[in-house]
Design a protein around this motif. Sequence first.
Motif, PDB file in Angstrom:
ATOM      1  N   PRO A  57      16.035  -7.978 -93.600  1.00  7.77           N
ATOM      2  CA  PRO A  57      16.197  -6.591 -94.076  1.00  7.77           C
ATOM      3  C   PRO A  57      14.886  -5.935 -94.491  1.00  7.77           C
ATOM      4  N   ALA A  58      13.974  -6.712 -95.058  1.00 12.56           N
ATOM      5  CA  ALA A  58      12.706  -6.127 -95.513  1.00 12.56           C
ATOM      6  C   ALA A  58      11.886  -5.619 -94.334  1.00 12.56           C
ATOM      7  N   ARG A  59      11.807  -6.397 -93.269  1.00 15.93           N
ATOM      8  CA  ARG A  59      11.038  -5.974 -92.089  1.00 15.93           C
ATOM      9  C   ARG A  59      11.710  -4.794 -91.401  1.00 15.93           C
ATOM     10  N   VAL A  60      13.038  -4.796 -91.366  1.00 16.47           N
ATOM     11  CA  VAL A  60      13.756  -3.675 -90.743  1.00 16.47           C
ATOM     12  C   VAL A  60      13.515  -2.380 -91.513  1.00 16.47           C
ATOM     13  N   ARG A  61      13.530  -2.442 -92.853  1.00 21.58           N
ATOM     14  CA  ARG A  61      13.263  -1.241 -93.652  1.00 21.58           C
ATOM     15  C   ARG A  61      11.833  -0.760 -93.462  1.00 21.58           C
ATOM     16  N   ARG A  62      10.894  -1.698 -93.314  1.00 20.36           N
ATOM     17  CA  ARG A  62       9.502  -1.298 -93.098  1.00 20.36           C
ATOM     18  C   ARG A  62       9.361  -0.550 -91.776  1.00 20.36           C
ATOM     19  N   VAL A  63       9.958  -1.074 -90.717  1.00 15.24           N
ATOM     20  CA  VAL A  63       9.874  -0.406 -89.414  1.00 15.24           C
ATOM     21  C   VAL A  63      10.596   0.930 -89.453  1.00 15.24           C
ATOM     22  N   ARG A  64      11.715   0.978 -90.157  1.00 13.07           N
ATOM     23  CA  ARG A  64      12.437   2.241 -90.265  1.00 13.07           C
ATOM     24  C   ARG A  64      11.584   3.302 -90.941  1.00 13.07           C
ATOM     25  N   THR A  65      10.879   2.920 -92.000  1.00 13.94           N
ATOM     26  CA  THR A  65       9.994   3.865 -92.680  1.00 13.94           C
ATOM     27  C   THR A  65       8.893   4.352 -91.753  1.00 13.94           C
ATOM     28  N   GLN A  66       8.304   3.427 -90.995  1.00 14.59           N
ATOM     29  CA  GLN A  66       7.195   3.802 -90.117  1.00 14.59           C
ATOM     30  C   GLN A  66       7.655   4.723 -88.993  1.00 14.59           C
ATOM     31  N   VAL A  67       8.771   4.388 -88.337  1.00 17.97           N
ATOM     32  CA  VAL A  67       9.214   5.223 -87.216  1.00 17.97           C
ATOM     33  C   VAL A  67       9.689   6.590 -87.697  1.00 17.97           C
ATOM     34  N   THR A  68      10.239   6.650 -88.904  1.00 20.10           N
ATOM     35  CA  THR A  68      10.659   7.954 -89.432  1.00 20.10           C
ATOM     36  C   THR A  68       9.459   8.868 -89.647  1.00 20.10           C
ATOM     37  N   LEU A  69       8.396   8.311 -90.235  1.00 18.68           N
ATOM     38  CA  LEU A  69       7.202   9.130 -90.461  1.00 18.68           C
ATOM     39  C   LEU A  69       6.503   9.462 -89.140  1.00 18.68           C
ATOM     40  N   ILE A  70       6.521   8.536 -88.188  1.00 17.73           N
ATOM     41  CA  ILE A  70       5.942   8.835 -86.878  1.00 17.73           C
ATOM     42  C   ILE A  70       6.695   9.990 -86.224  1.00 17.73           C
ATOM     43  N   GLN A  83      -0.450   6.332 -95.497  1.00 19.58           N
ATOM     44  CA  GLN A  83      -0.805   5.061 -96.116  1.00 19.58           C
ATOM     45  C   GLN A  83       0.437   4.279 -96.532  1.00 19.58           C
ATOM     46  N   ILE A  84       1.435   4.978 -97.054  1.00 13.42           N
ATOM     47  CA  ILE A  84       2.674   4.311 -97.444  1.00 13.42           C
ATOM     48  C   ILE A  84       3.398   3.774 -96.216  1.00 13.42           C
ATOM     49  N   ALA A  85       3.398   4.554 -95.133  1.00 12.01           N
ATOM     50  CA  ALA A  85       4.137   4.140 -93.936  1.00 12.01           C
ATOM     51  C   ALA A  85       3.545   2.883 -93.312  1.00 12.01           C
ATOM     52  N   PHE A  86       2.226   2.827 -93.196  1.00 11.04           N
ATOM     53  CA  PHE A  86       1.607   1.713 -92.495  1.00 11.04           C
ATOM     54  C   PHE A  86       0.976   0.698 -93.445  1.00 11.04           C
ATOM     55  N   GLY A  87       0.948   0.981 -94.738  1.00  8.45           N
ATOM     56  CA  GLY A  87       0.452   0.019 -95.707  1.00  8.45           C
ATOM     57  C   GLY A  87       1.544  -0.837 -96.316  1.00  8.45           C
TER      58      GLY A  87
END
Length: 384
Positions: free
Chosen positions: A117-130, A187-191
């Motif tokens: 779940p942690a990795r999925v939420r990270r990718v979700r955050t990144q793709v949303t900002l992209i 920075q939040i999205a990719f950090g």
Amino acid sequence: METVLRPLIVIGGSVVLTLLIGWAVDQLLRRADHRHHEATPLWGLLRRGRVPLMLVLFAALLRGSYDQAKLLMEHRVGIGRTLTLILIGSAAWLVVRIATAIVETSYTRYATAHRDPARVRRVRTQVTLIQRVVSAIVAVVAIASMLLTFPAMRAAGASLLASAGILGIVAGVAAQSTLANLFAGLQIAFGDMVRLGDTVVVDGEWGTVEEITLTFLTVRTWDERRITMPVSYFTSKPFENWSRGTPQMTGIVFFHVDHSAPVEAMREKLRDILRECPAWDGRDYGLAVTDSTPNTMQVRALVTAKDADDIWTVRVTVREQMIRWLTEKHPYALPRVNTTDAALPPGRAPRAGRGESDGADGAAARADHGRTAHEPPRTGPGRG
């Protein structure tokens, strides 16, 4: 007759051709989605762009064949510019829909392939900002293209380019906070500092990250309130992220009890409470005396759970049931204020003038002292 048929043929032909092409593309996407729906949702998501696609086709066909219609030729320039603006706007809309479909497909594939779940939420955050960045870039380019269709704007653009240095400095100073939030969002999205769905504590408020944009972040608290904060807050100030790393958590519950409280019985009761609590993950538990005061002692219960929501449930369950058990079975263990003299050590006699050994003389002396201290004097003005 020609002046009537020519516009009808041009405009009607553009409409019919647009509808036919749009229908054919939609049918192809529908069949592709039906065949490969389990493998990828891309084709079904691309069907959302059929409306901007038809607008692009209609504007392009009518813009290219309008001169053949011989209709309102005195307004040919204005109509042509309007069709160009529609073409640019619909093309930008179509690009955004296609980019959104690609991004959502990539996220769906990743979420299906990975169960963390942690990795999925990270990718979700990144793709949303992209997705938001791509939409913003496309919108800016589309607006700039629309403005350049006006001759006056072309001259203004040349003047702006001549003074680009001064304008850049002024814009940088004026939009300092906006640019700071923009870069903070990237920075939040990719950090991987905070992700959608993370449980955080900011300014003493506990909640879940509900939305992340390029400029602000929304936290939904446990009582359904929304706290909106600039994303630069999370890059400049400390905050608690309970979901970073593994979601497993350890919680503590403090009890203030009397010195005579049965600690060993409380430890056994804690074990019984946790065995009946579904939110407890079974990893660990414990109970120990961590501090004491002249009137009470502090007992700390340690519990574990699989995530932040369950640790809250375990803590409130342990606190409620332990206090109820102490009240019913061991009421003497509840904290109280001592109002009597402390017990003397064995073999130590009370000091003279105190306690029961004073006898009648001591009691009379105390009574006389109390009367002397609290009664008004018997002499003075008005007394004989």
